[in-house]
Design a protein around this motif. Structure first.
Motif, short mmCIF file in Angstrom:
data_model
loop_
_atom_site.label_atom_id
_atom_site.label_comp_id
_atom_site.label_asym_id
_atom_site.label_seq_id
_atom_site.Cartn_x
_atom_site.Cartn_y
_atom_site.Cartn_z
N TYR A 124 0.85 -1.19 0.00
CA TYR A 124 0.00 0.00 0.00
C TYR A 124 0.88 1.23 0.00
O TYR A 124 1.43 1.60 1.03
CB TYR A 124 -0.90 -0.05 1.24
CG TYR A 124 -2.09 0.87 1.17
CD1 TYR A 124 -3.33 0.41 0.73
CD2 TYR A 124 -1.98 2.20 1.55
CE1 TYR A 124 -4.42 1.23 0.68
CE2 TYR A 124 -3.07 3.04 1.49
CZ TYR A 124 -4.28 2.55 1.05
OH TYR A 124 -5.37 3.38 1.00
N THR A 130 -1.01 -12.56 -2.74
CA THR A 130 -2.19 -11.84 -2.23
C THR A 130 -1.74 -10.55 -1.56
O THR A 130 -0.74 -10.53 -0.86
CB THR A 130 -2.94 -12.72 -1.20
OG1 THR A 130 -3.50 -13.83 -1.89
CG2 THR A 130 -4.06 -11.94 -0.52
N GLY A 131 -2.48 -9.47 -1.79
CA GLY A 131 -2.15 -8.22 -1.11
C GLY A 131 -2.42 -7.00 -1.97
O GLY A 131 -3.01 -7.10 -3.05
N ASN A 132 -1.98 -5.88 -1.44
CA ASN A 132 -2.14 -4.61 -2.14
C ASN A 132 -1.02 -4.39 -3.14
O ASN A 132 0.11 -4.82 -2.91
CB ASN A 132 -2.11 -3.45 -1.13
CG ASN A 132 -3.35 -3.41 -0.27
OD1 ASN A 132 -4.46 -3.29 -0.78
ND2 ASN A 132 -3.17 -3.50 1.04
N GLN A 154 -5.98 -4.62 -5.23
CA GLN A 154 -5.67 -5.84 -4.48
C GLN A 154 -5.71 -7.07 -5.35
O GLN A 154 -6.46 -7.15 -6.32
CB GLN A 154 -6.67 -6.01 -3.33
CG GLN A 154 -6.50 -4.98 -2.24
CD GLN A 154 -7.35 -5.28 -1.03
OE1 GLN A 154 -8.12 -6.25 -1.03
NE2 GLN A 154 -7.22 -4.46 -0.01
C1 LIG Z 1 -4.45 -3.40 1.89
O1 LIG Z 1 -4.14 -2.21 2.56
C2 LIG Z 1 -5.16 -1.82 3.47
C3 LIG Z 1 -4.78 -0.46 4.01
O2 LIG Z 1 -3.47 -0.45 4.52
C4 LIG Z 1 -5.29 -2.86 4.55
O3 LIG Z 1 -6.31 -2.51 5.43
C5 LIG Z 1 -5.60 -4.20 3.92
O4 LIG Z 1 -5.62 -5.21 4.89
C6 LIG Z 1 -4.60 -4.55 2.85
N1 LIG Z 1 -5.05 -5.74 2.16
C7 LIG Z 1 -4.30 -6.82 2.03
C8 LIG Z 1 -4.94 -7.95 1.29
O5 LIG Z 1 -3.17 -6.89 2.46
#
Ligand SMILES: *[C@@H]1O[C@H](CO)[C@@H](O)[C@H](O)[C@H]1NC(C)=O
Ligand SMILES: *[C@@H]1O[C@H](CO)[C@@H](O)[C@H](O)[C@H]1NC(C)=O
Ligand SMILES: *[C@@H]1O[C@H](CO)[C@@H](O)[C@H](O)[C@H]1NC(C)=O
Length: 156
Positions: free
Chosen positions: A71, A117-119, A137
Protein backbone atom coordinates in the motif's frame (compact mmCIF):
# COMPACT_ATOMS: atom_id res chain seq x y z
CA UNK A 1 -3.72 54.88 3.38
CA UNK A 2 -6.30 55.61 0.78
CA UNK A 3 -3.89 54.60 -1.95
CA UNK A 4 -3.39 51.19 -0.30
CA UNK A 5 -7.03 50.23 0.04
CA UNK A 6 -8.11 51.53 -3.33
CA UNK A 7 -6.23 48.96 -5.46
CA UNK A 8 -7.41 46.18 -3.16
CA UNK A 9 -10.96 47.27 -3.70
CA UNK A 10 -10.49 47.39 -7.44
CA UNK A 11 -9.15 43.84 -7.43
CA UNK A 12 -12.41 42.57 -6.00
CA UNK A 13 -14.14 42.04 -9.29
CA UNK A 14 -11.27 40.32 -11.13
CA UNK A 15 -10.78 38.00 -8.14
CA UNK A 16 -14.38 36.93 -8.11
CA UNK A 17 -14.27 36.40 -11.82
CA UNK A 18 -11.15 34.30 -11.41
CA UNK A 19 -12.69 32.24 -8.63
CA UNK A 20 -15.73 31.57 -10.75
CA UNK A 21 -13.52 30.53 -13.64
CA UNK A 22 -11.54 28.22 -11.35
CA UNK A 23 -14.65 26.62 -9.92
CA UNK A 24 -16.09 26.04 -13.36
CA UNK A 25 -12.79 24.53 -14.48
CA UNK A 26 -12.67 22.25 -11.42
CA UNK A 27 -16.24 21.17 -12.02
CA UNK A 28 -15.50 20.52 -15.68
CA UNK A 29 -12.40 18.52 -14.76
CA UNK A 30 -14.32 16.36 -12.30
CA UNK A 31 -16.79 15.58 -15.06
CA UNK A 32 -14.24 14.70 -17.71
CA UNK A 33 -11.34 13.22 -15.74
CA UNK A 34 -11.89 9.73 -14.43
CA UNK A 35 -9.55 8.51 -11.75
CA UNK A 36 -6.96 5.88 -12.54
CA UNK A 37 -8.04 2.57 -11.02
CA UNK A 38 -6.77 -0.99 -10.86
CA UNK A 39 -8.89 -4.07 -11.36
CA UNK A 40 -7.85 -7.67 -11.03
CA UNK A 41 -8.71 -9.83 -14.04
CA UNK A 42 -10.01 -12.29 -13.03
CA UNK A 43 -11.12 -10.86 -9.64
CA UNK A 44 -9.71 -13.84 -7.74
CA UNK A 45 -7.50 -16.78 -8.65
CA UNK A 46 -6.24 -20.03 -7.23
CA UNK A 47 -2.49 -20.76 -6.96
CA UNK A 48 -0.88 -21.64 -10.28
CA UNK A 49 -3.14 -19.42 -12.33
CA UNK A 50 -2.32 -16.23 -14.21
CA UNK A 51 -3.82 -12.94 -13.16
CA UNK A 52 -3.53 -9.38 -14.51
CA UNK A 53 -3.85 -6.14 -12.60
CA UNK A 54 -5.40 -3.94 -15.26
CA UNK A 55 -4.92 -0.16 -15.09
CA UNK A 56 -8.11 1.65 -16.10
CA UNK A 57 -8.76 5.26 -17.09
CA UNK A 58 -5.21 5.97 -18.18
CA UNK A 59 -4.44 9.67 -18.62
CA UNK A 60 -2.74 11.01 -21.72
CA UNK A 61 0.99 11.67 -22.00
CA UNK A 62 2.07 8.70 -19.90
CA UNK A 63 5.84 8.28 -19.91
CA UNK A 64 6.07 5.36 -17.50
CA UNK A 65 4.65 3.20 -14.74
CA UNK A 66 6.17 2.20 -11.42
CA UNK A 67 4.62 -0.81 -9.69
CA UNK A 68 5.04 -1.51 -5.99
CA UNK A 69 3.99 -4.40 -3.81
CA UNK A 70 1.98 -3.07 -0.89
CA UNK A 71 0.00 0.00 0.00
CA UNK A 72 1.93 3.01 -1.27
CA UNK A 73 5.48 3.39 -2.57
CA UNK A 74 8.40 1.89 -0.65
CA UNK A 75 11.78 1.69 -2.35
CA UNK A 76 12.37 -1.93 -1.34
CA UNK A 77 8.90 -2.91 -2.53
CA UNK A 78 9.41 -1.68 -6.09
CA UNK A 79 8.52 -4.43 -8.56
CA UNK A 80 9.37 -2.68 -11.81
CA UNK A 81 9.50 0.51 -13.80
CA UNK A 82 8.14 0.47 -17.32
CA UNK A 83 9.32 3.10 -19.79
CA UNK A 84 6.60 3.63 -22.40
CA UNK A 85 8.90 5.29 -24.94
CA UNK A 86 11.62 2.64 -24.87
CA UNK A 87 9.08 -0.11 -24.13
CA UNK A 88 11.48 -1.52 -21.55
CA UNK A 89 10.70 -2.91 -18.12
CA UNK A 90 13.36 -2.39 -15.46
CA UNK A 91 12.93 -4.78 -12.51
CA UNK A 92 13.14 -3.48 -8.94
CA UNK A 93 14.05 -5.20 -5.65
CA UNK A 94 10.59 -6.78 -5.29
CA UNK A 95 10.56 -8.29 -8.78
CA UNK A 96 10.04 -12.06 -8.58
CA UNK A 97 10.27 -13.01 -12.25
CA UNK A 98 6.57 -13.71 -12.62
CA UNK A 99 5.54 -10.14 -13.38
CA UNK A 100 5.26 -8.55 -16.81
CA UNK A 101 4.27 -4.91 -17.28
CA UNK A 102 2.53 -4.10 -20.56
CA UNK A 103 2.65 -0.82 -22.53
CA UNK A 104 -0.82 0.03 -21.16
CA UNK A 105 0.45 -0.29 -17.59
CA UNK A 106 -1.28 -3.55 -16.76
CA UNK A 107 0.82 -6.12 -14.92
CA UNK A 108 0.55 -9.86 -15.56
CA UNK A 109 1.47 -12.37 -12.85
CA UNK A 110 2.17 -15.88 -14.07
CA UNK A 111 1.50 -18.90 -11.86
CA UNK A 112 0.78 -16.91 -8.71
CA UNK A 113 1.09 -18.34 -5.23
CA UNK A 114 -0.87 -17.42 -2.11
CA UNK A 115 1.96 -15.05 -1.12
CA UNK A 116 1.02 -12.78 -4.02
CA UNK A 117 -2.19 -11.84 -2.23
CA UNK A 118 -2.15 -8.22 -1.11
CA UNK A 119 -2.14 -4.61 -2.14
CA UNK A 120 -0.35 -3.28 -5.19
CA UNK A 121 0.37 0.35 -5.98
CA UNK A 122 0.98 1.83 -9.39
CA UNK A 123 2.36 5.29 -10.14
CA UNK A 124 1.32 6.43 -13.60
CA UNK A 125 4.00 8.94 -14.51
CA UNK A 126 3.16 11.78 -16.86
CA UNK A 127 5.15 14.58 -18.41
CA UNK A 128 6.32 17.57 -16.36
CA UNK A 129 6.87 15.54 -13.18
CA UNK A 130 3.20 14.79 -12.77
CA UNK A 131 1.76 11.47 -11.80
CA UNK A 132 -1.37 9.62 -10.73
CA UNK A 133 -1.56 6.83 -8.19
CA UNK A 134 -3.86 3.84 -7.88
CA UNK A 135 -3.96 0.97 -5.41
CA UNK A 136 -5.56 -2.41 -6.02
CA UNK A 137 -5.67 -5.84 -4.48
CA UNK A 138 -4.82 -9.32 -5.61
CA UNK A 139 -6.63 -12.29 -4.11
CA UNK A 140 -4.98 -15.68 -4.45
CA UNK A 141 -6.36 -18.55 -2.44
CA UNK A 142 -7.42 -22.15 -2.63
CA UNK A 143 -11.11 -22.23 -3.20
CA UNK A 144 -12.84 -24.67 -0.86
CA UNK A 145 -13.68 -27.73 -2.88
CA UNK A 146 -17.33 -28.51 -2.57
CA UNK A 147 -17.24 -31.92 -0.93
CA UNK A 148 -19.56 -34.58 -2.26
CA UNK A 149 -22.30 -34.62 0.31
CA UNK A 150 -22.38 -38.05 1.79
CA UNK A 151 -25.10 -37.78 4.30
CA UNK A 152 -26.81 -40.64 6.02
CA UNK A 153 -30.44 -39.88 6.03
CA UNK A 154 -31.85 -41.74 8.95
CA UNK A 155 -35.00 -39.72 9.22
CA UNK A 156 -36.84 -41.85 6.71
C1 LIG B 1 -4.45 -3.40 1.89
O1 LIG B 1 -4.14 -2.21 2.56
C2 LIG B 1 -5.16 -1.82 3.47
C3 LIG B 1 -4.78 -0.46 4.01
O2 LIG B 1 -3.47 -0.45 4.52
C4 LIG B 1 -5.29 -2.86 4.55
O3 LIG B 1 -6.31 -2.51 5.43
C5 LIG B 1 -5.60 -4.20 3.92
O4 LIG B 1 -5.62 -5.21 4.89
C6 LIG B 1 -4.60 -4.55 2.85
N1 LIG B 1 -5.05 -5.74 2.16
C7 LIG B 1 -4.30 -6.82 2.03
C8 LIG B 1 -4.94 -7.95 1.29
O5 LIG B 1 -3.17 -6.89 2.46
C1 LIG C 1 0.01 -17.76 -18.26
O1 LIG C 1 0.59 -16.79 -19.12
C2 LIG C 1 1.65 -17.29 -19.92
C3 LIG C 1 2.23 -16.09 -20.66
O2 LIG C 1 1.24 -15.34 -21.28
C4 LIG C 1 1.11 -18.35 -20.85
O3 LIG C 1 2.16 -18.87 -21.62
C5 LIG C 1 0.47 -19.46 -20.02
O4 LIG C 1 -0.13 -20.40 -20.88
C6 LIG C 1 -0.57 -18.88 -19.09
N1 LIG C 1 -1.06 -19.92 -18.22
C7 LIG C 1 -2.34 -20.08 -17.94
C8 LIG C 1 -2.67 -21.16 -16.96
O5 LIG C 1 -3.21 -19.39 -18.43
C1 LIG D 1 -3.57 -4.03 -21.46
O1 LIG D 1 -2.87 -5.01 -22.18
C2 LIG D 1 -3.09 -6.35 -21.70
C3 LIG D 1 -2.18 -7.26 -22.51
O2 LIG D 1 -2.22 -6.97 -23.86
C4 LIG D 1 -4.56 -6.71 -21.84
O3 LIG D 1 -4.79 -7.99 -21.31
C5 LIG D 1 -5.39 -5.70 -21.07
O4 LIG D 1 -6.78 -5.94 -21.26
C6 LIG D 1 -5.09 -4.29 -21.52
N1 LIG D 1 -5.78 -3.36 -20.62
C7 LIG D 1 -6.58 -2.39 -21.06
C8 LIG D 1 -7.24 -1.55 -20.04
O5 LIG D 1 -6.73 -2.17 -22.24
Amino acid sequence: MQSLSAPAHRQNVPWQGLLLAVSILTFWNSLTTAKVTIVSVPPEVTPGENVTLVVQNLPRNVIGYTWYKGYGPARKQKIAYYDTNRKVMTPGPAFTGRETVYPNGSMLFQKVTVEYTGNYTVFVIKRRLRYEVAIGQLHVYWKPVSKPSIRVTDNT
